[in-house]
Design an enzyme around this catalytic site. Structure first.
Site, PDB file in Angstrom:
ATOM      1  CB  SER A 189      -0.971   0.003   1.188  1.00 30.78           C
ATOM      2  OG  SER A 189      -1.814  -1.136   1.145  1.00 30.78           O
ATOM      3  NE  ARG A 190       3.495   2.528  -4.967  1.00 33.23           N
ATOM      4  CZ  ARG A 190       3.399   1.340  -5.568  1.00 33.23           C
ATOM      5  NH1 ARG A 190       3.291   0.245  -4.833  1.00 33.23           N
ATOM      6  NH2 ARG A 190       3.414   1.234  -6.870  1.00 33.23           N
ATOM      7  CG  LEU A 191       1.141   2.668   4.092  1.00 31.83           C
ATOM      8  CD1 LEU A 191       0.176   2.102   5.119  1.00 31.83           C
ATOM      9  CD2 LEU A 191       1.218   4.191   4.209  1.00 31.83           C
TER      10      LEU A 191
END
Length: 212
Positions: A189-191
């Site tokens: 999730s691009r975290l």
């Protein structure tokens, strides 16, 4: 076309990066990651993007890491565009991207020339054709055509026929002494995990976690 580009996306799921994973020194941490990149069989894991300041604009190109000691060492023509940039402003950046490991390392530091002894020693390990090429190429300068290089190569091969190729004075190494090193590990999730070392003094690096 733009729609197709926007849809290019990968999800990063391999690993995480925690503060407890890191040592106190970024060079040791880099060595650990680099050994893992080597063990993974990546092609040219020593390829790095070198960024310099050129006429007030940042510019970058791929160079190859050749050694790691107190800094990141690479070799080039001192009269090249990057060499002239460094002469004017030694503040540079380096970026490694190991896609298969979902990892990136960013370095900001000061580039300084290696000693002549270091440059000589590395030069003698290069293939003979690359040694000749260091004499032939007036790197980054405009040439009329390919034949210019081929003719110069023939002339240099005749000059050094039967004898070792010496290192030209305009060719040698740089060592980038890091001031900032960021380790990036892709996450879902691009975290992503981003942990940065900031140099406080010769004996201490502060570690900070950055928002992705």
């Amino acid at each position: 076309m733009n729609h197709k580009i926007a849809n290019i996306r990968s999800e990063y799921t391999l690993k995480g990066l925690h503060e407890s994973d890191l040592g106190s020194n970024p060079l040791l941490q880099f060595s650990k990651w680099f050994e893992e990149a080597l063990a993974s069989g990546l092609e040219e894991p020593n390829a790095m993007v070198l960024g310099t300041i050129h006429h007030q604009f940042p510019t970058s190109r791929i160079v190859l890491l050749k050694d790691l000691d107190s800094g990141f060492k690479f070799f080039t023509n001192y009269m090249s565009s990057k060499g002239r940039d460094i002469e004017k402003n030694p503040r540079v950046s380096l970026t490694f991207f190991w896609k298969e490991l979902e990892r990136q390392v960013r370095i900001e530091g000061i580039a300084e020339k290696t000693s002549e002894v270091e440059s000589d020693e590395y030069f003698q390990t290069r293939p003979r054709g690359s040694q000749i090429g260091a004499w032939v190429s007036k790197q980054s300068s405009v040439i009329e055509n390919r034949e210019v290089l081929e003719k110069a190569t023939q002339e240099m091969e005749m000059k050094f026929a039967g004898v070792p190729v010496t290192r030209p004075e305009h060719w040698g190494g740089y060592r980038v002494i890091p001031q900032y090193v960021e380790f990036w590990q892709g996450r879902p999730s691009r975290l992503h995990d981003r942990l940065a070392y900031i140099k406080v003094n010769e004996d201490y690096w502060k570690i900070e976690r950055l928002s992705p």
